[in-house]
Design a protein around this motif. Structure first.
Motif: not given
Length: 79
Positions: A7-15, A23-42
């Motif tokens: 998720a930290d890697v994705f945050w860096t790429l997002y910024f 827009a498309h690339n940043a949006s994808l990273w944003s969504a991937m951040i949610i996807l990866v971090t969701s596994f920590t709170v499932t």
């Protein structure tokens, strides 16, 4: 731990992509951040459909924000 590191890697790429107004690339990273971090709170989420909703919301929120920012910077007033 690995999910949070990823998720930290994705945050860096997002910024990086937000700064580059990609827009498309940043949006994808944003969504991937949610996807990866969701596994920590499932364990705390009873209905896993919320993970998909968060993924889509993160993507759309980032995408439209960057598109709006690009229009402002180019001098266009309308969204």
């Amino acid at each position: 731990m690995m999910a949070m590191a990823l998720a930290d890697v994705f945050w860096t790429l997002y910024f990086i992509d937000v700064e580059g107004r990609k827009a498309h690339n940043a949006s994808l990273w944003s969504a991937m951040i949610i996807l990866v971090t969701s596994f920590t709170v499932t364990n705390y989420v009873e209905n896993e459909i919320y993970i998909l909703a968060a993924f889509i919301g993160a993507y759309l929120g980032t995408y439209f924000t960057i598109k709006w920012k690009l229009r402002i910077e180019s001098g266009e007033e309308n969204f």
